[in-house]
Structure formats: C-alpha cells, structure tokens
Design an enzyme around this catalytic site. Structure first.
Site, PDB file in Angstrom:
ATOM      1  N   SER A 264       0.946  -1.245   0.016  1.00 11.00           N
ATOM      2  CA  SER A 264      -0.153   0.105  -0.078  1.00 11.00           C
ATOM      3  C   SER A 264       0.767   1.177   0.057  1.00 11.00           C
ATOM      4  O   SER A 264       2.054   0.990   0.029  1.00 11.00           O
ATOM      5  CB  SER A 264      -0.780   0.099   1.355  1.00 11.00           C
ATOM      6  N   LYS A 265       0.341   2.399  -0.234  1.00  8.22           N
ATOM      7  CA  LYS A 265       0.842   3.559  -0.161  1.00  8.22           C
ATOM      8  C   LYS A 265       1.552   3.854   1.119  1.00  8.22           C
ATOM      9  O   LYS A 265       2.559   4.346   1.218  1.00  8.22           O
ATOM     10  CB  LYS A 265       0.000   4.628  -0.662  1.00  8.22           C
ATOM     11  N   ARG A 266       0.942   3.574   2.245  1.00 10.55           N
ATOM     12  CA  ARG A 266       1.471   3.717   3.725  1.00 10.55           C
ATOM     13  C   ARG A 266       2.693   2.971   3.760  1.00 10.55           C
ATOM     14  O   ARG A 266       3.602   3.349   4.569  1.00 10.55           O
ATOM     15  CB  ARG A 266       0.137   3.256   4.529  1.00 10.55           C
ATOM     16  N   GLY A 268       5.053   2.339   1.455  1.00  9.44           N
ATOM     17  CA  GLY A 268       5.960   3.353   0.773  1.00  9.44           C
ATOM     18  C   GLY A 268       6.282   4.314   1.772  1.00  9.44           C
ATOM     19  O   GLY A 268       7.431   4.762   2.071  1.00  9.44           O
ATOM     20  N   ASP A 269       5.416   5.155   2.412  1.00 11.54           N
ATOM     21  CA  ASP A 269       5.699   6.317   3.350  1.00 11.54           C
ATOM     22  C   ASP A 269       6.598   5.823   4.617  1.00 11.54           C
ATOM     23  O   ASP A 269       7.428   6.279   4.962  1.00 11.54           O
ATOM     24  CB  ASP A 269       4.187   6.886   3.884  1.00 11.54           C
TER      25      ASP A 269
END
Ligand code: GLU
Length: 517
Positions: A264-266, A268-269
């Site tokens: 998920s994008k999270r 990556g963050d």
C-alpha cells in the site's frame, strides 16, 4: 480442432482516479512485453465512466509515466486507431446500444429501486443480494406490470439496468496463469450495468463491450480483478460473443516487502520508497507523493525491477533492458504467488544501470544537481565533470548521491571533519603540509603516475607516519578522510588548486588539544 491464431491485441485500461500506482505500471509493462513479444498491438484505453471518482491530471500522469518508462502505445486517445474513441466517456452511444441489446434479448432488466429502498432491503435481510431469489420482491421490469414500467420510464424516473444472472450454473474462468477457476453463479448478484442518472455504463459493461469491439485477445490485469472475471464470462455469453472471448491473465499481487499483505501507499511512506512512478501532486489538497523519477531512478532500472516482480526469464539473468525483456517474456514464467516488493533490489538495479551509463551521460545528469547546490557548472569543462563522475560513481545508487561523493571537485572545503582533525592533525602537521605544498610546486610532473611515487619517497625519506600524512593531505583537499584515490583527485584538481587547498588547510586547521590527564 484447431483455432485460427488470433492477432495478439492487449489493452491497459486504467481509470483516471488518481496517480497510477506502481502495480498498475507493472500491469502496463506486462501487457506491453506480451504485445511486443508476439508482434501484437498495445492499446491504452481510459476507463473514465465513474464520474464521481474522476481526478483532473490523472490521465496526463498516466501518459507521462508510460512515456518515461518506454512503454509505447499503438492505439489510444492520443495515438488514435481503428477502434476509437479510446476514452470511455466518449463512447456513450456504443454503450447505450449494447445495453439495449441485452434488454432486448432478456439478459438484462430495468430496476427502479431508489437508494432508500435498497437500503431498506439490506436492513431487512442480513445477507441481501439483488439476485434471482430477491428480484421478484424489488421494483423492476421483471416484477412490475409492463404498463407500470412504461409509465415510470415516460415520467423520466431514474433507473439502472441490471444483468440477469441465472442461478445454478457453474461459471468457469480459464486463466493462463491460474488455470481454470470455477464458481457457482448463485454467488453473483445482478450487477448494475448502466445508470440512467449519468447516462453511463458501469465498469463491467463498458469493459466487456470495449474489449470485444477493440478485438482484445488477452486481458492481462491485476489479481484484484479476478473476482469480476466470472461475471465478465457471463456477459460475453449474454452478448453471444463467447467464441471470441479474450484469454484471461490475472497477475499476482504485489506484496509488502515482508510478504505480509498487499503493498500500500502507507508501506512506501513508512519504509521510505515511492509507490508511484512520478511525483504526484494531489489537485485538491496539494499533498505530494514521491515518484521514482524524481527520486533519481532511471526508467530502465524501474522497468527491470518491475518486470521481475511476478515473472522470471527461466534462468538467473537479472539485468535485462527492454529489448531483452521483450525477447524473453512469456506468460508460462509468470507466477501465481504474490510478489514481494523487495525495494532494496530497486536500488541495486539503479546502481547497476548507473554504472553502465557512459561518463558523459552521467555528467549531464549531474549538472542540474550541481546547479541546485549553487555550483556554476558552466565554469567546469564537460570532461572535468565526466572525470569527477567516473572517479566516484561506483559509490552511488542515485544521481543525487554524486553530490556527496564528488562535491569537493567543485567547491573547496570550507570546514574540516572534526573527527578526522582530532585523529590526524598534530602540532607538526601544518609545517609538514607546507613542505608537501612545496614539493608539489616543484614536481616536474603533476600527473598521478609520477606524483604518487614522489610523495611516497618524500614521506619515507623524512620518516613521517604514512597514514597520518596522507590523511592530513586528504583532509586539506577533500575536507574529510574519504573519497577516491588521492592522486586521482590531485590529478583532476590540478596543481594550483591542490596547493591552494593544502596551504589553506595548513593555515586554518588547528590540532585539537587532548584533555589533560
Ligand atoms: N479500469 C480498470 C482499472 O482501473 C480496468 C481493469 C481491467 O483491466 O479490466 O484497472
């Protein structure tokens, strides 16, 4: 029985609802590799029928990302082609006509249920599903008298068109990666195919109609679409197109680096890597999400990395450019199992591709970085920059890393690493450095090959400590005790600049007093 070989035609069909996710990029890449491998065509179709979720800029972003990566489109919104338009919002007439076909042949029906009525049905029946068992009690053209249906339509009542799914059937999806997947039609609901409110079809109808009309031979897409496939098979049948139904290929999920769950994008963050190809600025909030391009990745490295997330060439080859990937790609070597997003590997690919670049090309890429750090790059000869780059490139993963590793070729040190000063600079060192400067001044040949033995000889003759003197020398020239071979540095900096730096160090660096014991 032999089936005539069909022309390979694949499509990448993103919805412009935000930045293209890296998983979507992989889908586009696999479609492209498959098309090119088989001498087929690659279509880019924009699936923008969900007006609620449309995001301005998303389509341009998709085009830019694909172009950056070298994924070429044969037919699409910008490229044109024989089966256009390639944007679904421009194909309303086509969908209307096809909705009518299904209504006329009894495979679909009109439903007038309001959102409140649907809500009530859901509240009254715990696992409510709009299907053969419930449609008789709802307000639709199968349950209402024909006059009533006509009256409602004449009045302009809002409606949807639903697919009439017959229960008790086994629906088989033949997937080229997963084999045959069979489900019972009873678990499917009568999906909405069209909404009068915006005069637009839903994803399912538009997707099937377009794949058929655009003569798509293989539907290659992410695993998340597998649950829709039985419905799609039934739609092909309902239209009478079962014979030309495309082959299905559902690509494995991209997993978090630890393999636990979907990427998920999270993630990556949290772990510090982009999940988008290009930097994205949200048009509403202005929030930005990191992109591979802006983070210093070469498109070749991203392509190579993504190609191996769910496919292998059948051997251990890792470094493959687009041409090689095309020549090796096959669906037989795609895996069913989810692919871990091994992000460190992306860095390694980038490192490897950077090493393979010619020095002058890498130098060109370094120039904007130099400028961003206030260096007047134009004051340095292109050869000088290329040589500097060649001396440090083995240490970099990204073009930006060149700054940390090569800055001293462009700006003289203004301060000196305190730890190194403490370790290497004693009370005699300034004098020793002045001596060294004098030696360099009088050296007949300043080139690395001649200078190195001369300096070594001088250290030996004087009985100086080799490590301390060489490190102090490096400290004055570089500012810290790291970098490439010392005499390669002096060779490139040249005699005057080297001496200037040594003397400045000799004048300004002071030994750190050891605390009295
Ligand atoms: N529009 C869908 C998407 O956004 C297409 C799925 C498919 O390829 O069928 O991914």
């Amino acid at each position: 029985m032999s089936t005539p070989t069909r022309e390979v035609r694949v499509r990448f069909a993103p919805s412009p609802t935000g930045p293209l996710h890296i998983g979507g990029v992989r889908t586009a890449l696999y479609n492209y590799l498959f098309a090119r491998r088989n001498g087929g065509k690659m279509i880019l179709r924009i699936e923008d029928t969900d007006s609620q979720r449309f995001v301005p800029g998303a389509e341009d972003y998709i085009n830019e990302a694909l172009a950056w990566l070298g994924i070429e489109i044969d037919e699409g919104v910008r490229e044109g082609g024989p089966y256009g338009p390639y944007k679904q919002s421009e194909r309303r007439d086509i969908y209307r006509e096809h909705v009518k076909m299904l209504l006329d042949n009894g495979k679909a029906y009109i439903a007038f249920d309001t959102p409140a009525e649907l809500e009530a049905a859901r509240a009254a029946h715990p696992n409510f599903q709009y299907d053969a068992s419930t449609r008789g009690s709802m307000r639709n053209s199968l349950s209402l008298p024909p006059e009533e249906v006509k009256r409602l339509l004449d009045e302009g009542a809002q409606y949807v068109v639903r697919f009439r799914i017959e229960p008790g059937r086994d629906v088989a999806v033949d997937d080229l990666i997963r084999g045959r997947v069979t489900i019972k039609s009873d678990i499917l609901d009568d999906k909405v195919l069209y909404k009068s409110a915006d005069d637009l079809p839903t994803y399912h109808l538009a997707n099937i109609v377009d794949d058929h009309l655009m003569k798509v031979s293989h539907v290659i897409r992410g695993e998340e679409w597998l649950p829709s496939a039985p419905l799609h098979v039934l739609l092909y049948e309902a239209f009478g197109w079962a014979d030309t139904m495309p082959a299905f290929v559902h690509l494995p999920l991209l997993l978090k680096p630890d393999g636990k769950g979907k990427l998920s994008k999270r993630d990556g963050d949290r772990l510090g890597f982009p999940v988008f190809p290009l930097l994205w600025t949200d048009p509403k909030s202005g929030d930005t999400s990191a992109g591979y391009r802006e983070n210093g990745y070469l498109p070749e490295a991203v392509v190579n990395f993504l190609a191996l997330l769910g496919w292998n060439p059948g051997d251990d080859t890792e470094i493959m450019d687009m041409v090689t990937l095309i020549s090796k790609f096959s669906l037989e070597h795609c895996s069913k199992a989810g692919a871990k997003f091994a992000f460190d590997k992306a860095k390694w690919f980038n490192h490897t591709y950077l090493q393979a670049l010619p020095d002058d090309k890498l130098a060109d890429m370094f120039v904007p970085v130099l400028k961003a750090h206030g260096v007047d790059a134009g004051a340095f000869a292109p050869d000088y920059i290329a040589k500097a780059v060649s001396l440090v490139k083995s240490r970099i993963n990204f073009v930006n890393d060149l700054w940390d590793n090569a800055r001293f070729f462009f700006v003289a040190p203004e301060s000196y690493d305190p730890k190194a000063v403490k370790k290497r600079w004693n009370a005699q060192m300034s004098d020793i450095m002045r001596e060294l400067a004098a030696l360099l001044q009088s050296a007949p040949d300043f080139g690395s090959a001649a200078l190195e033995p001369a300096v070594m000889q001088w250290i030996a003759d004087k009985g100086y400590h080799l490590g301390n003197v060489m490190n102090a020398f490096r400290l004055t020239v570089v500012g810290e005790c790291k970098g490439p071979h010392m005499f390669d540095i002096t060779d490139l900096l040249g005699r005057d600049e080297t001496i200037r730096r040594i003397l400045r160090g000799a004048d300004t660096i002071k030994p750190v007093d050891e605390p009295a014991v």
